[in-house]
Design a protein around this motif. Structure first.
Motif, PDB file in Angstrom:
ATOM      1  N   PRO A  10      -2.558   2.353  -4.910  1.00 31.17           N
ATOM      2  CA  PRO A  10      -1.135   2.685  -4.946  1.00 31.17           C
ATOM      3  C   PRO A  10      -0.821   4.134  -4.630  1.00 31.17           C
ATOM      4  N   ASP A  11      -1.813   5.023  -4.749  1.00 31.13           N
ATOM      5  CA  ASP A  11      -1.544   6.443  -4.526  1.00 31.13           C
ATOM      6  C   ASP A  11      -1.806   6.877  -3.089  1.00 31.13           C
ATOM      7  N   VAL A  12      -2.094   5.924  -2.189  1.00 36.39           N
ATOM      8  CA  VAL A  12      -2.339   6.267  -0.790  1.00 36.39           C
ATOM      9  C   VAL A  12      -1.008   6.489  -0.075  1.00 36.39           C
ATOM     10  N   ASP A  13      -0.875   7.619   0.601  1.00 39.02           N
ATOM     11  CA  ASP A  13       0.330   7.908   1.370  1.00 39.02           C
ATOM     12  C   ASP A  13       0.491   6.889   2.492  1.00 39.02           C
ATOM     13  N   PHE A  16       0.473  -5.036  11.222  1.00 40.10           N
ATOM     14  CA  PHE A  16      -0.226  -3.776  11.455  1.00 40.10           C
ATOM     15  C   PHE A  16       0.440  -2.609  10.721  1.00 40.10           C
ATOM     16  N   SER A  17      -0.375  -1.599  10.449  1.00 36.41           N
ATOM     17  CA  SER A  17       0.110  -0.329   9.921  1.00 36.41           C
ATOM     18  C   SER A  17      -0.812   0.762  10.436  1.00 36.41           C
ATOM     19  N   VAL A  18      -0.259   1.682  11.206  1.00 33.07           N
ATOM     20  CA  VAL A  18      -1.024   2.806  11.742  1.00 33.07           C
ATOM     21  C   VAL A  18      -0.130   4.039  11.743  1.00 33.07           C
ATOM     22  N   ASP A  19      -0.471   5.017  10.924  1.00 35.77           N
ATOM     23  CA  ASP A  19       0.240   6.296  10.925  1.00 35.77           C
ATOM     24  C   ASP A  19       1.747   6.105  10.784  1.00 35.77           C
ATOM     25  N   ARG A  20       2.151   5.315   9.779  1.00 35.99           N
ATOM     26  CA  ARG A  20       3.546   5.047   9.413  1.00 35.99           C
ATOM     27  C   ARG A  20       4.273   4.103  10.381  1.00 35.99           C
ATOM     28  N   GLY A  54       9.901  11.425   9.129  1.00 36.66           N
ATOM     29  CA  GLY A  54       9.505  12.600   8.359  1.00 36.66           C
ATOM     30  C   GLY A  54      10.092  12.566   6.969  1.00 36.66           C
ATOM     31  N   ASP A  55      11.327  12.076   6.864  1.00 34.12           N
ATOM     32  CA  ASP A  55      11.910  11.737   5.561  1.00 34.12           C
ATOM     33  C   ASP A  55      11.330  10.391   5.175  1.00 34.12           C
ATOM     34  N   PRO A  56      10.395  10.331   4.210  1.00 30.26           N
ATOM     35  CA  PRO A  56       9.692   9.070   3.930  1.00 30.26           C
ATOM     36  C   PRO A  56      10.559   7.968   3.348  1.00 30.26           C
ATOM     37  N   ALA A  57      11.838   8.282   3.044  1.00 29.59           N
ATOM     38  CA  ALA A  57      12.755   7.246   2.572  1.00 29.59           C
ATOM     39  C   ALA A  57      13.481   6.568   3.729  1.00 29.59           C
TER      40      ALA A  57
END
Length: 421
Positions: free
Chosen positions: A31-34, A215-219, A382-385
């Motif tokens: 859970p703590d992985v960005d 997939f998920s790669v670099d956001r 860049g705004d993670p929300a």
């Protein structure tokens, strides 16, 4: 910019061992992985997830694919790999995502995780890289992924009316003979109250769209139905999608719609352009090829597509990444002729696609891998929300702008549902 960020390939120590079936792979991600370090490639319960960064490359411009392929080859040559599992995807693996356009401001990336947990054909394994001693935690130990709250939507470069007008201009240019087909995309921004949890999106996409590649790669997160290219030893395959119709939820009605899609001259024309572009690009790398004469209808929860699976026997030493570079951009995401479609996209879309509609996937130390097209996806900003969602439609002479707006909304549905459910 050629390449940056760990441009010199490090010497990695890679260990892969068998493990009992871990269950839900997404639930294993700590859970703590960005979100930037959450990596995923899953379909129908198989594939792998990863986290952390043992090695990382950023590259851009026209040389982005060649730079990445050379960097990967160097990294593989330096690595020490010990693996108990001999299947594609076990051992040393990099996840990658590449910008659609050479002049994009978004860099292309290859990421080697510190930990990978995978499952394929009844085998499950964990790979640790560069001495990491982490063990995959049990899914039961993980807290529930964080649900997005108080989501707000705003249009991207063009609102629906503006995009419809751009489609109208594209149809005029096609009718005037400037080109045969162009794929037009639009973007939408969604902002929540807190940083978005990549695990939440992956859980919902991998459950609701099991027949796609999640997939998920670099956001960049999504569920693509389109396999640009798969290389497994000497076998090369590609799944081409072009021609779309929305589902209604009524099975009987949807069967009738599928039949009409299979007969639609507009959709068949669009599909033919896409198949031809892939077959021509693969032909230079294959000794023999099988190109079906007619497409089939692929049924997904939100839409149905005309689909064709092309297969060939590899005749050279091209890696899966090199093959993806040879195929990108296909007519399914750009148009015909390619150079003219690129001009029209740059003129009318009024946005940088970033890594939307570019290759996304993975490559292993033997050069095998799978590269999908980054569709049905969003890029956490860049705004993670905030996440930027994308959808695109193939435009030919018979396209109606309002129909294309409706189709684009249907293609946004997977990501919107994953955010709101």
């Amino acid at each position: 910019m050629p390449a940056s960020a760990d441009q010199s390939a490090p010497a990695l120590v890679v260990r892969t061992r068998r493990i009992p079936d871990p269950g839900d792979l997404v639930a294993i991600i700590p859970p703590d992985v960005d979100s930037a370090d959450v990596l995923s490639w899953l379909r129908d319960g198989e594939g792998f997830v990863g986290w952390g960064r043992a090695a990382y490359l950023e590259t851009s411009a026209t040389s982005r694919f060649a730079d990445a392929d050379a960097w990967w080859s160097d990294l593989v040559g330096r690595a020490v790999v010990r693996s108990e599992v001999e299947v594609p995807g076990a051992g040393l693996v990099a996840f990658g995502s590449f910008a659609f356009a050479a002049d994009s401001a978004s860099p292309s990336t290859l990421i080697v995780p510190r930990v990978i947990v995978g499952r394929r054909g009844g085998l499950a394994w964990v790979t640790t890289i560069s001495g990491s001693l982490e063990q995959p935690p049990s899914p039961r130990e993980q807290p529930i992924a964080v649900r997005p709250a108080n989501l707000q939507t705003r249009p991207g470069a063009l609102d629906e009316d503006g995009w419809a007008q751009a489609i109208g201009v594209a149809v005029q240019r096609i009718s005037a003979g400037d080109l045969d087909k162009v794929v037009m995309a639009r973007d939408v921004f969604i902002t929540g109250q807190e940083p978005l949890d990549a695990r939440w999106l992956l859980e919902r996409l991998s459950t609701s769209y099991r027949k796609t590649w999640t997939f998920s790669v670099d956001r960049l997160i999504g569920a693509t139905p389109e396999m640009l290219v798969r290389r497994e030893k000497a076998l090369v395959t590609s799944r081409i999608l072009a021609g779309t119709i929305q589902r209604t939820g009524d099975d009987e009605h949807d069967l009738a719609l599928a039949a009409s899609l299979a007969r639609s001259s507009k959709d068949l024309e669009e599909h033919e352009y896409a198949v031809r572009s892939v077959a021509e690009a693969l032909d230079a790398h294959c000794s023999s090829m099988n190109v079906p004469e007619a497409p089939f209808v692929l049924h997904l929860p939100n839409v149905m597509h005309l689909a064709t699976d092309v297969a060939g026997v590899l005749s050279d030493s091209s890696s899966s990444l090199a093959l993806a570079a040879a195929l990108h951009p296909s007519a399914a995401v750009c148009g015909t002729p390619t150079w003219k479609a690129r001009e029209v996209i740059a003129d009318l879309e009024q946005m940088d696609r970033g890594r939307y509609a570019g290759p996304v996937g993975w490559i292993d130390s033997s050069g095998d891998g799978e590269w999908g097209i980054a569709l049905r996806c969003g890029q956490i900003q860049g705004d993670p929300a905030t996440i930027r969602l994308f959808a695109g439609c193939g435009i030919v002479a018979g396209s109606d702008p309002q129909d294309e707006v409706a189709e684009s909304n249907a293609k946004l549905r997977p990501m919107l549902s994953a955010l709101h459910d």
